[in-house]
Design a protein around this motif. Sequence first.
Motif, mmCIF file in Angstrom:
data_model
loop_
_atom_site.group_PDB
_atom_site.id
_atom_site.type_symbol
_atom_site.label_atom_id
_atom_site.label_comp_id
_atom_site.label_asym_id
_atom_site.label_seq_id
_atom_site.Cartn_x
_atom_site.Cartn_y
_atom_site.Cartn_z
ATOM 1 N N GLY A 114 -75.364 -76.831 38.689
ATOM 2 C CA GLY A 114 -75.975 -77.119 37.390
ATOM 3 C C GLY A 114 -75.151 -76.788 36.166
ATOM 4 O O GLY A 114 -75.371 -77.350 35.104
ATOM 5 N N SER A 115 -74.191 -75.873 36.282
ATOM 6 C CA SER A 115 -73.434 -75.480 35.094
ATOM 7 C C SER A 115 -72.038 -75.011 35.485
ATOM 8 O O SER A 115 -71.748 -74.778 36.657
ATOM 9 C CB SER A 115 -74.164 -74.362 34.347
ATOM 10 N N GLU A 116 -71.212 -74.850 34.476
ATOM 11 C CA GLU A 116 -69.841 -74.384 34.697
ATOM 12 C C GLU A 116 -69.840 -72.947 35.226
ATOM 13 O O GLU A 116 -69.014 -72.588 36.053
ATOM 14 C CB GLU A 116 -69.055 -74.480 33.382
ATOM 15 N N THR A 117 -70.788 -72.147 34.776
ATOM 16 C CA THR A 117 -70.895 -70.764 35.248
ATOM 17 C C THR A 117 -71.229 -70.741 36.737
ATOM 18 O O THR A 117 -70.632 -69.977 37.509
ATOM 19 C CB THR A 117 -71.976 -70.010 34.451
ATOM 20 N N GLU A 118 -72.193 -71.568 37.149
ATOM 21 C CA GLU A 118 -72.560 -71.647 38.560
ATOM 22 C C GLU A 118 -71.388 -72.164 39.399
ATOM 23 O O GLU A 118 -71.168 -71.701 40.514
ATOM 24 C CB GLU A 118 -73.764 -72.569 38.748
ATOM 25 N N LEU A 119 -70.635 -73.120 38.845
ATOM 26 C CA LEU A 119 -69.482 -73.660 39.555
ATOM 27 C C LEU A 119 -68.441 -72.562 39.787
ATOM 28 O O LEU A 119 -67.897 -72.440 40.888
ATOM 29 C CB LEU A 119 -68.863 -74.821 38.783
ATOM 30 N N LEU A 170 -70.798 -77.626 27.947
ATOM 31 C CA LEU A 170 -70.164 -77.315 29.226
ATOM 32 C C LEU A 170 -71.142 -76.653 30.178
ATOM 33 O O LEU A 170 -71.143 -76.915 31.371
ATOM 34 C CB LEU A 170 -68.958 -76.383 29.015
ATOM 35 N N GLU A 171 -71.987 -75.778 29.646
ATOM 36 C CA GLU A 171 -72.936 -75.074 30.493
ATOM 37 C C GLU A 171 -73.961 -76.034 31.092
ATOM 38 O O GLU A 171 -74.470 -75.798 32.175
ATOM 39 C CB GLU A 171 -73.652 -73.969 29.700
ATOM 40 N N ARG A 172 -74.296 -77.102 30.407
ATOM 41 C CA ARG A 172 -75.304 -78.037 30.899
ATOM 42 C C ARG A 172 -74.717 -79.128 31.776
ATOM 43 O O ARG A 172 -75.453 -79.946 32.307
ATOM 44 C CB ARG A 172 -76.029 -78.679 29.713
ATOM 45 N N THR A 173 -73.428 -79.156 31.933
ATOM 46 C CA THR A 173 -72.790 -80.216 32.697
ATOM 47 C C THR A 173 -73.079 -80.040 34.183
ATOM 48 O O THR A 173 -72.747 -79.028 34.771
ATOM 49 C CB THR A 173 -71.272 -80.213 32.459
ATOM 50 N N GLU A 174 -73.711 -81.040 34.775
ATOM 51 C CA GLU A 174 -74.032 -81.008 36.198
ATOM 52 C C GLU A 174 -72.921 -81.694 36.977
ATOM 53 O O GLU A 174 -72.378 -82.700 36.546
ATOM 54 C CB GLU A 174 -75.360 -81.725 36.431
ATOM 55 N N CYS A 175 -72.585 -81.132 38.122
ATOM 56 C CA CYS A 175 -71.544 -81.728 38.952
ATOM 57 C C CYS A 175 -71.935 -81.590 40.424
ATOM 58 O O CYS A 175 -72.874 -80.890 40.769
ATOM 59 C CB CYS A 175 -70.186 -81.075 38.684
ATOM 60 N N ILE A 176 -71.212 -82.298 41.264
ATOM 61 C CA ILE A 176 -71.458 -82.272 42.706
ATOM 62 C C ILE A 176 -70.178 -81.834 43.396
ATOM 63 O O ILE A 176 -69.096 -82.348 43.099
ATOM 64 C CB ILE A 176 -71.902 -83.649 43.218
ATOM 65 N N ALA A 210 -68.947 -69.355 39.987
ATOM 66 C CA ALA A 210 -69.473 -68.428 40.993
ATOM 67 C C ALA A 210 -69.353 -69.035 42.389
ATOM 68 O O ALA A 210 -68.989 -68.345 43.352
ATOM 69 C CB ALA A 210 -70.933 -68.095 40.678
ATOM 70 N N PHE A 211 -69.628 -70.329 42.504
ATOM 71 C CA PHE A 211 -69.515 -71.015 43.792
ATOM 72 C C PHE A 211 -68.074 -70.989 44.293
ATOM 73 O O PHE A 211 -67.807 -70.728 45.468
ATOM 74 C CB PHE A 211 -70.012 -72.465 43.642
ATOM 75 N N ILE A 212 -67.125 -71.254 43.403
ATOM 76 C CA ILE A 212 -65.709 -71.242 43.773
ATOM 77 C C ILE A 212 -65.296 -69.861 44.255
ATOM 78 O O ILE A 212 -64.586 -69.722 45.250
ATOM 79 C CB ILE A 212 -64.843 -71.703 42.589
ATOM 80 N N GLU A 213 -65.736 -68.819 43.569
ATOM 81 C CA GLU A 213 -65.432 -67.459 43.999
ATOM 82 C C GLU A 213 -65.972 -67.187 45.397
ATOM 83 O O GLU A 213 -65.297 -66.567 46.230
ATOM 84 C CB GLU A 213 -65.989 -66.432 43.017
ATOM 85 N N ASP A 214 -67.181 -67.655 45.661
ATOM 86 C CA ASP A 214 -67.777 -67.443 46.979
ATOM 87 C C ASP A 214 -66.998 -68.179 48.072
ATOM 88 O O ASP A 214 -66.841 -67.672 49.169
ATOM 89 C CB ASP A 214 -69.238 -67.942 46.996
ATOM 90 N N MET A 215 -66.509 -69.364 47.764
ATOM 91 C CA MET A 215 -65.795 -70.158 48.753
ATOM 92 C C MET A 215 -64.392 -69.614 49.029
ATOM 93 O O MET A 215 -63.868 -69.748 50.113
ATOM 94 C CB MET A 215 -65.699 -71.622 48.307
ATOM 95 N N GLU A 216 -63.782 -69.038 48.023
ATOM 96 C CA GLU A 216 -62.433 -68.520 48.195
ATOM 97 C C GLU A 216 -62.510 -67.141 48.798
ATOM 98 O O GLU A 216 -61.798 -66.670 49.538
ATOM 99 C CB GLU A 216 -61.691 -68.480 46.853
#
Length: 108
Positions: free
Chosen positions: A95-100, A45-51, A102-108
């Motif tokens: 790059g990872s679920e952790t980064e995702l 899960l940590e290595r899963t890259e998404c856009i 954190a990104f969601i928290e920043d956007m909300e």
Amino acid sequence: MIDRKIFFTLVSSVTVSGFLVICTLGQSLRQQKIEAKSANSVQELERTECIVREYDGKLGVFRGDSPVPYRIIDCNVSLLSDYDREQLSEGIVIGSETELNAFIEDME
């Protein structure tokens, strides 16, 4: 007679102790297997890259070349800055679920 009682008591004690040791070792091995499997899953899960990009006025999280997001984040894109909207139109690589998260928290 007393020697016989002592002998059977000792044999019974050793048998019960052996049974307890075997059960404890079995549980320990089982727990180690479970921990190893869960650690591998977390690493995948940590290595899963998404856009992340705009999808119907909200944020869509896409994996691979899929045209449909696997996750939609309830964030009104029209309220974001011009720079953020431009970045989202191009797609932001996470790059990872952790980064995702954190990104969601920043956007909300």
